[in-house]
Each structure stands twice: as C-alpha cells, then as structure tokens.
Write an enzyme that holds these catalytic residues in place. Structure first.
Site, PDB file in Angstrom:
ATOM      1  N   HIS A 185     -76.930 -69.523 -52.619  1.00  0.00           N
ATOM      2  CA  HIS A 185     -77.266 -70.376 -52.034  1.00  0.00           C
ATOM      3  C   HIS A 185     -78.925 -69.484 -51.811  1.00  0.00           C
ATOM      4  O   HIS A 185     -79.930 -70.291 -51.600  1.00  0.00           O
ATOM      5  CB  HIS A 185     -76.969 -70.270 -50.000  1.00  0.00           C
ATOM      6  CG  HIS A 185     -77.528 -70.794 -49.739  1.00  0.00           C
ATOM      7  ND1 HIS A 185     -77.284 -72.441 -48.870  1.00  0.00           N
ATOM      8  CD2 HIS A 185     -78.695 -71.017 -48.713  1.00  0.00           C
ATOM      9  CE1 HIS A 185     -78.267 -72.710 -48.170  1.00  0.00           C
ATOM     10  NE2 HIS A 185     -78.520 -72.063 -47.872  1.00  0.00           N
ATOM     11  N   GLU A 186     -78.499 -68.432 -50.919  1.00  0.00           N
ATOM     12  CA  GLU A 186     -80.683 -67.850 -51.036  1.00  0.00           C
ATOM     13  C   GLU A 186     -81.083 -67.444 -52.802  1.00  0.00           C
ATOM     14  O   GLU A 186     -82.608 -67.630 -52.226  1.00  0.00           O
ATOM     15  CB  GLU A 186     -79.684 -66.055 -50.264  1.00  0.00           C
ATOM     16  CG  GLU A 186     -79.255 -66.647 -48.685  1.00  0.00           C
ATOM     17  CD  GLU A 186     -80.190 -67.331 -48.172  1.00  0.00           C
ATOM     18  OE1 GLU A 186     -81.368 -67.539 -47.771  1.00  0.00           O
ATOM     19  OE2 GLU A 186     -79.176 -68.028 -47.121  1.00  0.00           O
ATOM     20  N   HIS A 225     -83.098 -70.502 -52.809  1.00  0.00           N
ATOM     21  CA  HIS A 225     -84.765 -70.201 -52.280  1.00  0.00           C
ATOM     22  C   HIS A 225     -86.164 -69.307 -52.951  1.00  0.00           C
ATOM     23  O   HIS A 225     -86.594 -69.887 -52.995  1.00  0.00           O
ATOM     24  CB  HIS A 225     -84.489 -69.821 -50.586  1.00  0.00           C
ATOM     25  CG  HIS A 225     -83.450 -70.409 -50.407  1.00  0.00           C
ATOM     26  ND1 HIS A 225     -83.828 -71.737 -49.961  1.00  0.00           N
ATOM     27  CD2 HIS A 225     -82.628 -70.606 -49.360  1.00  0.00           C
ATOM     28  CE1 HIS A 225     -83.568 -72.999 -48.445  1.00  0.00           C
ATOM     29  NE2 HIS A 225     -82.136 -71.652 -48.504  1.00  0.00           N
TER      30      HIS A 225
END
Length: 611
Positions: free
Chosen positions: A394-395, A398
């Site tokens: 997920h990160e 980003h």
C-alpha cells in the site's frame, strides 16, 4: 513466533538497513539548521513583489518562480523535521524542530498571502494575456486558472494574512492529540493467557487485537478502549477544537458548510461524498453477508466486534520476514513493468523505509513524497503478518506515485491531490492479493487470503465510509451549534457503528466500550480525508482488472496517471485513467467483486462442511 516479543523495540538495536536514511535530505541536524536559517533569510524577499505582482507578465512569472523555489526548499526542511519527530515522539528536541517548521510555515504563508488576492484584482482577461505572452507562466497556468475559479472564497490581503498567521494555533488540537496518543498516554498493561504482560501501546494493540485466542483479544480490546474512554473529556475537547477550527475557516471563506469548503479546493463535487455514504448504506446487506461468513468460518455462535481482526482460519498463521515481503511485493507488481519494480527495489536497498516499530515511534504507516529533489520515504510498523505485507505494498503505491510525479512533473504540478492518492496504494494491494491467490492452492490458505481481501474491503470501503458519515454528522452538529463533547461523540459513534455492523439484527455485537473508538482515529484531525480511502479503493478496483489482464493500453494510462501529479483536477485525472467517480459504477463494481469473492469462499466451505 510472535513478532511483538521477538522484534527488537530498542531503535538503537534495529539493523540500519531497516531504518530510513535521512542523510539523503540533510547530512546532519546541523546541516538542516543551516538550510533553515538560509530559508528564513530568503523568504521575506517575496514581499518585494507586493503591489506590483500583475504589473507585467514577466514580474508575475518572476514572483511565482521565487515562491515555487522557496516552497520546494521548505518542503524538504519540513519532511526532515517531521520524520525525525515521528521516529521517536518522546524526543522533545525533534518535536521542537517540527514546531519551528509549523511556525515558519505560518510566516511563509503570511509573506505570500497577498499573491492570490492581487492576482484576482487583475481580471481574467489580463491573466490570459499574460499566459499567452510569457512562456515561463505555462507551468503556472493550472494554478492561475484555479485561483480565478476560487475567487468568491478568496479574501482581502489583510484577511488572507491573518488566516495564514493563525496557522500554529490552528494546528494545536491535532498536535495535542498526537503527543497525548503517541508519547504521553498511559496505555494499559494486560496479562495474556500465556502469562505474558504486554503494554498496550498502539502498535501492540494493532497486533494483539488479532490474537487467535478469543479471550485475549476481548481483554485487549476492552482494556484499550476503556483506557481511551477514561480520557473521553480530553479527547472530546481536542476534537472540538479541531471541528471549531474547520467551521471557522469555512465560514470565514464564505462557504455554506465545512464539507463544501473542504471539497472545493480540489474541485470535487459535494455529491461524490453523499453518493458514497448513500451507496455504502444501500450495500450494507453485502457487508452483513461478509460478517455472517466470518462468524461461520470462525465457528462462532455470536460474532463480536473484538472478533473482527482475528484470523478467519485459525489453522493458518501467515508470517512473512521482511525479505519475503519484498519478494512477494516485487512479484505482485510485475504487471506494471520492469521500471516500476526496479524503483521498488531501490526503496528497499537505499533505505527509503523505516520498517519496524520501536519505543516512541509514531503508530501506523505513511509515505512522504514531499522532498521533490530527493526521493519518497516510508514509515511502517511491521509485525510480519500478511496485513503488514499488504500495508507495505500500500505505502509503496504512494511512494511510486510520488516518485513518478516528482520525476515527470515540474515542481508546481508534482503534488497530486489527496482524492487520487489512495488509488495507487489500493491498486498495489489488489495486485498483491491477486498474485498470492494465483500461487497458493491450499484451501485453508486461500480462505485466509480471500478473507484478508474481504477484510480490506471492510476496512477501506465500509469502515472508512462509516468514519466519513460520523465525521460529516460531527461537523453538522457544530454547524447547528450543538455541543461537541466526548460523551456526545461517543453516542454518535456508537449509533452509526451499530447500524453498520447490524448490531440490532444480531449480525455483529458492538460492545459498549466501542463507543470510544473514534478517539483512536487520527484522521479526524484532517477534515474530510477518510472518505477518499473508500472512493480510491473503488476507483482502483475499476482500473486494476484491465491491467491484470495484460491490457497494454490500460497499463499505459495507469502509469501516465501515476506521473500526472496535480496537473489536472482529481476527477479529471481519474477520467483520463479510465474511471468516472461522479457515477455509481466504481462502487457497484467493487460490490460485485466482493460478492464474487464471498461466492468463492462459500464454494470452498461447501467442500469442507465440518471445519
């Protein structure tokens, strides 16, 4: 092996390769201070353009270039101070550095506060003439046209300066909450069934609420939220401070509601917010189907809120070392190409990631791409579970969006809007679960991973929309002059939570102490932020299938979206990528996929009637 006891919590003893390298920003704190002093001496130069900003196209270009150059250096300074403070929230010197940056941010904003009002004094026609005459203004065209769009809510020079000056005060409620929750809070200690005594700080709670022993997880959740409840008045006061600030800003800028004020900056139609809440409420039967399925898979007669984080298949205890997590994430993102994978390898090898929890470290996870000239950084609190691997993916989503936007866009257009930020992160999560399911045939493990996928929908679509509805009602209470107290917020939160989880229908029992959960959620100190997790998840669901299938054009459009930064409004960025967020389609596709996964789970369970 339980990572909580096995993983070293003393930061000094954690291997360097698992800690971020802030020297890429500044070689030392002394180097940071020198850069800060240089910035402090330079930013007042912005004042030289006051009163003559629109006297010529070249003057406007020169002023915008100066402001942009200063903002670029300021962001780097802030990233360094903020991440130093986050790696140990108990360190008062580093907290002081962050405070200095908050104060400097207010002064910097105040120094440039005259710019937008001055641009607005020149009519739209003059701005268009300047754009045609001065090539250096091309990169600022989107910004200048947006300033004109927001004209009805832009104030006079003096009023804009006043709003900028109160920046440090405006952040007080959030800062108090952060220090109380991460550094000063007297988190309780519980004794588990194996005799271990564990202090329930936020990282320990996040780990132990998923404990396979039901009595332990009930004890953990009850103790944690009871402790929060004992500070209900304090948390109510900090939350009231935040809500009143948001309401003050909205009214000062002549918006009818706080929601309208928040959504106008990125030019998101307000119905997108209400459409999400209405749509998710319409689909609560699908959510209740999942909760009943979880109860069945766990072999429970009655599902409680404290059961919601436990493994759905108790015989499966998926654990992954950091090396295994890296390997799986790299393989999962292969559909996005070799360059995408190579950059993720850099993130691991070049210490962009602060991986493990340690005493005083900020809870949760984030990616910070604010240092335009360096690279993004990631804060993780890795506990070796599949959810932690998913958080890492997920990160990294980003991080990749920041990396590509910073690489492909000039600084004024690189910062992408928050509304699209969670698309890249949830896109990566979808690729990860797809990869894992393709490579695992064992029924129990597949059930566990399919359960994780549903848990992700629960946490990202239903839970975040539940938060969004709570947040909207809370701000409406303030708008109507109703008191924002801990007790009032707990009552509101409890009513909404019971409806979402089907408490009155016996779907999932929401125990009384859950009323205090709202005070555990830091995102409420970022007004109307959380709904974007849900909208982004539905957007990525709509986009990911074509990329997974090998559609080269879909991949090209998606990678172009990652590199588009803030060059357009978020709704338009997503339309270019291939999804229209002003329609019900993204949510409907997500619900269709959710029910497909539940059908697959039920088919597996049918082969194993006794589990």
């Amino acid at each position: 092996m339980n990572t909580l006891t096995a993983q070293e919590r003393d930061r000094a003893k954690i291997a360097e390769k698992h800690k971020w390298n802030l020297a890429d920003l500044y070689e030392s704190e002394a180097g940071w201070r020198a850069a800060k002093d240089k910035f402090s001496a330079e930013y007042p130069q912005l004042g030289q353009y006051k009163g003559r900003l629109t006297s010529s196209a070249s003057t406007l270009a020169e002023a915008l270039e100066k402001q942009s150059s200063l903002a670029r250096e300021f962001a780097r300074l802030y990233v360094f101070a903020g991440m130093l403070a986050d790696q140990d929230t108990r360190d008062s010197e580093h907290q002081g550095m962050r405070q200095q940056m908050s104060q400097l941010a207010a002064s910097f904003s105040a120094q440039s506060a005259y710019m937008e009002p001055e641009i607005l004094k020149a009519d739209k026609t003059l701005v268009q003439k300047f754009l045609a005459a001065e090539p250096r203004l091309k990169v600022y065209q989107f910004y200048l046209e947006d300033v004109i769009r927001r004209a009805p809510h832009t104030l006079s020079d003096a009023e804009e300066k006043l709003l900028a000056d109160i920046g440090p005060v405006a952040g007080a409620a959030s800062n108090v909450y952060n220090i109380l929750s991460n550094a000063d809070f007297p988190y309780p200690t519980v004794t588990l069934s194996d005799g271990r005594s564990v202090k329930l700080d936020q990282a320990a709670y996040a780990d132990l609420r998923a404990h396979p022993n039901r009595a332990d997880r009930e004890k953990v959740m009850a103790a944690f939220f009871a402790a929060l409840g004992s500070f209900n008045r304090t948390y109510g006061t900090t939350m009231n401070g935040e809500v009143q600030k948001v309401l003050f800003m909205a009214r000062t800028r002549k918006y009818s509601t706080a929601l309208e004020a928040s959504l106008d900056a990125p030019n998101i139609p307000a119905p997108v917010y209400s459409r999400l809440i209405d749509g998710v409420n319409k689909h609560l039967p699908s959510f209740h189907r999942y909760l009943k399925l979880r109860k069945r898979m766990m072999g429970l007669n009655e599902l409680h809120y404290y059961d919601l984080y436990a493994p759905v298949v108790s015989s499966v205890n998926l654990r992954y070392s950091p090396e295994e997590a890296e390997k799986h994430v790299l393989a999962a993102v292969a559909p996005l190409g070799a360059d995408y994978q190579a950059t993720i390898r850099r993130a691991f090898n070049e210490r962009w990631i602060d991986l493990f929890p340690s005493e005083g470290k900020r809870a949760g996870a984030y990616s910070n791409g604010g240092a335009y000239d360096v690279h993004p950084y990631m804060l993780i609190n890795y506990n070796s579970k599949y959810d932690d691997v998913s958080t890492l993916a997920h990160e990294l989503g980003h991080t990749m969006q920041s990396y590509y936007s910073n690489k492909l866009q000039p600084f004024p257009l690189a910062d992408y809007p928050i509304f699209v930020a969670e698309v890249a992160s949830t896109f990566n999560e979808a690729l990860l679960i797809d990869y894992m399911l393709k490579n695992i045939k064992d029924d129990d493990t597949r059930l566990s991973l399919l359960g994780s996928y549903l848990e992700n929908i629960k946490g990202t679509v239903f839970r975040q929309t539940q938060f969004a509805e709570f947040e909207l009602r809370m701000h409406e209470m303030a708008q109507q002059g109703q008191p924002i107290t801990g007790d009032a917020l707990s009552k509101l939160y409890m009513n909404i939570t019971k409806r979402y989880y089907g408490h009155d229908q016996g779907v999932c029992i929401v125990d009384d102490y859950i009323a205090h959960e709202w005070s555990f959620i830091p995102h409420f100190y970022r007004d109307f932020y959380v709904f974007q997790y849900a909208t982004s998840f539905t957007a990525s669901t709509a986009l990911v299938d074509k990329v997974k299938s090998g559609d080269a054009e879909a991949r090209r459009r998606y990678l172009a979206f990652l590199g588009a930064g803030g060059s357009k409004y978020p709704i338009d960025l997503l339309k270019d990528a291939g999804v229209d967020m002003t329609t019900d389609e993204p949510l409907e596709l997500t619900m269709k996929e959710m029910n497909r996964v539940m059908d697959e789970i039920e088919a597996i369970l049918a082969k194993h009637p006794v589990r």
